[in-house]
Design a protein around this motif. Sequence first.
Motif, PDB file in Angstrom:
ATOM      1  N   ALA A 138     -21.647   4.349 -72.340  1.00 53.09           N
ATOM      2  CA  ALA A 138     -21.594   2.893 -72.504  1.00 53.09           C
ATOM      3  C   ALA A 138     -22.979   2.278 -72.404  1.00 53.09           C
ATOM      4  N   THR A 139     -23.099   1.091 -72.931  1.00 52.84           N
ATOM      5  CA  THR A 139     -24.235   0.214 -72.644  1.00 52.84           C
ATOM      6  C   THR A 139     -23.813  -0.699 -71.501  1.00 52.84           C
ATOM      7  N   VAL A 140     -24.581  -0.683 -70.425  1.00 52.81           N
ATOM      8  CA  VAL A 140     -24.276  -1.513 -69.253  1.00 52.81           C
ATOM      9  C   VAL A 140     -25.334  -2.598 -69.130  1.00 52.81           C
ATOM     10  N   LEU A 141     -24.884  -3.825 -69.146  1.00 59.44           N
ATOM     11  CA  LEU A 141     -25.744  -4.994 -68.965  1.00 59.44           C
ATOM     12  C   LEU A 141     -25.433  -5.583 -67.600  1.00 59.44           C
ATOM     13  N   ALA A 169     -25.159   5.233 -71.529  1.00 54.98           N
ATOM     14  CA  ALA A 169     -26.197   5.642 -72.479  1.00 54.98           C
ATOM     15  C   ALA A 169     -27.480   4.856 -72.256  1.00 54.98           C
ATOM     16  N   GLN A 170     -27.344   3.603 -71.867  1.00 51.72           N
ATOM     17  CA  GLN A 170     -28.504   2.761 -71.601  1.00 51.72           C
ATOM     18  C   GLN A 170     -28.078   1.626 -70.677  1.00 51.72           C
ATOM     19  N   ILE A 171     -29.056   1.078 -69.980  1.00 47.42           N
ATOM     20  CA  ILE A 171     -28.825  -0.018 -69.044  1.00 47.42           C
ATOM     21  C   ILE A 171     -29.807  -1.126 -69.375  1.00 47.42           C
ATOM     22  N   VAL A 199     -33.338   4.079 -69.565  1.00 46.32           N
ATOM     23  CA  VAL A 199     -32.667   5.256 -70.125  1.00 46.32           C
ATOM     24  C   VAL A 199     -32.865   6.420 -69.159  1.00 46.32           C
ATOM     25  N   ARG A 200     -32.010   7.399 -69.295  1.00 41.92           N
ATOM     26  CA  ARG A 200     -32.119   8.559 -68.416  1.00 41.92           C
ATOM     27  C   ARG A 200     -33.168   9.507 -68.972  1.00 41.92           C
ATOM     28  N   GLU A 201     -34.058   9.957 -68.086  1.00 46.08           N
ATOM     29  CA  GLU A 201     -35.086  10.908 -68.493  1.00 46.08           C
ATOM     30  C   GLU A 201     -34.452  12.272 -68.695  1.00 46.08           C
ATOM     31  N   GLU A 202     -34.820  12.919 -69.782  1.00 46.14           N
ATOM     32  CA  GLU A 202     -34.312  14.267 -70.067  1.00 46.14           C
ATOM     33  C   GLU A 202     -35.092  15.308 -69.269  1.00 46.14           C
TER      34      GLU A 202
END
Length: 399
Positions: free
Chosen positions: A323-326, A348-350, A396-399
């Motif tokens: 999800a996209t979380v705002l 997926a992103q914040i 975003v989450r670092e890979e």
Amino acid sequence: MVDGREVELDVLRIAHGGVAVAELGGRVVFVADTLPGERVLARITDDRHDRFWRAETLRVIEGSADRVPHIWADASLDRPPEQRAGGAEFGHIAPARQRTLKEEVLRDALGRIGGLPQDRIAALDPHVIAVPGRHDGLRSRTRVRLHVDRSGRVGPFAARSKRVVPVHDLPLAVESLQGLLPATAVGREVDLVAASSGSFAAGRRDARPPITERVGEREFRLEALGFWQVHPAAPAVLTAAVRAAVDPALLDPDADNLDLYGGVGLLAAALAGDADVRVTTVESDGAASAHAAANLADLPRARAVEARVDAFLAARQQERPGATVLLDPPRSGAGRDIVEAIVAARPAQIVYVACDPVALARDLGTFAAHGWQAVTLDAFDLFPNTHHLEAVARLVREE
């Protein structure tokens, strides 16, 4: 005891909260109504702390090139400190320098409070951006809260106190509110509100019907004294900023996208846009949540939930990750528990909207500890002539 002592101070830098920093005998002194590069005569007002003291400026000895005549005579150095109106603590600073000072506070908070390394801060390169409106920042508030003293006199509190300062002018308020300023009132507070549907003055217990605000082609209904951004340009600026922050490649229209601390649905509408995006806006205030449901009724995949954000995140049954979380938390920020609950949902992103740089930095530090990094950060000068700012970050989450 040095409380009340007058001293000369060389002002070194700015601090969060609208005060500057000097040193006296190796001790930090937070001093109001000045800016870095000045030498001032100041009075010590609080010497109770071992690590720092507080002071108020009495007179400028050597002024900065960025000092300007205060935009509000009722808050200027011409008045004794105890009679200076609060609420325009940067009103003596040129607008461009105000923004660079806010940038300094933001960058310092990211490193000192958030623990972000300097190369990460440099990559974010946060700047405070001027927004549409007057260059001097006047007439930039559509909401003003004033206080009433025991004699019924109306005005703001004096800076850093609960003492009411009666005023006859509100230079930061939009023009339609100036004529609503009462000389006297009953109760404890008076709110002046300029909405798209009209301007009015009301006490906190006054029963008034809901009002309407317009942002582009969309209308938002809310309680008369409910929360709404105070700068006339703010709703449109933040709508555009949120849309720009969201990476469309990471936005899954069918995911359980969230708008946390959603109010009446302004940013949920920004997230949904004109696309067929599923989004749930979460707000603990019942009236605001009900308005959000109505305001988003034309978006078939948007819904409003009345709940505390922590309770909602703990109880929800996640249907799919990504999800996209705002989130647009209050000034105190989201806090560790909320950050960890968001991370646990595997978004997926914040996109984080913040009105306090210290709370933002603290929460970004918590996200970073869980492998989430801010990759964009924009700040906006939506509160000119004060120390406040609004910021929008994407993580975003670092890979």
